[in-house]
Design a protein around this motif. Structure first.
Motif, PDB file in Angstrom:
ATOM      1  N   THR A   8       0.756  -1.228  -0.005  1.00 24.59           N
ATOM      2  CA  THR A   8       0.115  -0.065  -0.089  1.00 24.59           C
ATOM      3  C   THR A   8       0.966   1.368  -0.275  1.00 24.59           C
ATOM      4  O   THR A   8       2.262   1.155   0.327  1.00 24.59           O
ATOM      5  N   LYS A  10      -0.403   3.821   1.541  1.00 25.67           N
ATOM      6  CA  LYS A  10      -0.698   4.663   2.772  1.00 25.67           C
ATOM      7  C   LYS A  10       0.040   4.392   3.828  1.00 25.67           C
ATOM      8  O   LYS A  10       0.687   3.218   4.171  1.00 25.67           O
ATOM      9  N   THR A  11       0.346   5.553   4.626  1.00 30.55           N
ATOM     10  CA  THR A  11       1.271   5.671   5.637  1.00 30.55           C
ATOM     11  C   THR A  11       0.590   6.681   6.874  1.00 30.55           C
ATOM     12  O   THR A  11      -0.349   7.290   6.277  1.00 30.55           O
ATOM     13  N   LYS A  12       1.054   6.385   7.938  1.00 33.17           N
ATOM     14  CA  LYS A  12       0.422   7.189   9.281  1.00 33.17           C
ATOM     15  C   LYS A  12       0.880   8.620   9.201  1.00 33.17           C
ATOM     16  O   LYS A  12       0.141   9.294   9.454  1.00 33.17           O
ATOM     17  N   THR A  13       2.014   8.827   8.750  1.00 30.58           N
ATOM     18  CA  THR A  13       2.587  10.134   8.861  1.00 30.58           C
ATOM     19  C   THR A  13       3.314  10.535   7.578  1.00 30.58           C
ATOM     20  O   THR A  13       3.959   9.527   6.795  1.00 30.58           O
ATOM     21  N   GLU A  16       6.743   8.740   7.680  1.00 33.97           N
ATOM     22  CA  GLU A  16       6.901   7.097   7.319  1.00 33.97           C
ATOM     23  C   GLU A  16       6.439   7.396   5.679  1.00 33.97           C
ATOM     24  O   GLU A  16       7.008   6.533   4.730  1.00 33.97           O
ATOM     25  N   ASN A  71      -2.240   9.631   0.454  1.00 35.43           N
ATOM     26  CA  ASN A  71      -2.482   9.760   1.846  1.00 35.43           C
ATOM     27  C   ASN A  71      -3.357  10.933   1.878  1.00 35.43           C
ATOM     28  O   ASN A  71      -3.454  11.554   3.273  1.00 35.43           O
ATOM     29  N   TRP A  74      -2.112  13.865   4.400  1.00 37.64           N
ATOM     30  CA  TRP A  74      -2.238  13.549   5.625  1.00 37.64           C
ATOM     31  C   TRP A  74      -2.987  14.690   6.518  1.00 37.64           C
ATOM     32  O   TRP A  74      -2.795  15.019   7.516  1.00 37.64           O
TER      33      TRP A  74
END
Length: 75
Positions: A8, A10-13, A16, A71, A74
């Motif tokens: 993926t 997708k990352t949290k931050t 990342e 993302n 973010w």
């Protein structure tokens, strides 16, 4: 990346996400030149070349732009 496979974007931050962008760039080099031995021979040449370093930064930046978009920047 799990088992060398991209699961993926997708990352949290953002940090990342940047790390993922670097990994994508590294994976691209490994796919382009699969011989680790040849990459080791070439590394001293391009690591001291400003144009090569700028080009590398551009590739990472493009990957980061893609990850950031995936993302939703973010929010």
């Amino acid at each position: 990346m799990s088992n060398g496979q991209l699961q993926t974007l997708k990352t949290k931050t953002p940090e990342e996400g940047f790390n993922l962008a670097v990994k994508l760039a590294q994976k691209g080099i490994a796919v382009t030149q699969p011989s680790e031995e040849i990459r080791k021979v070439l590394r001293p040449v391009y690591s001291r070349n400003a144009d090569s370093l700028i080009a590398t930064s551009q590739v990472v930046a493009i990957h980061f732009q893609t990850v950031a978009f995936a993302n939703n920047y973010w929010n």
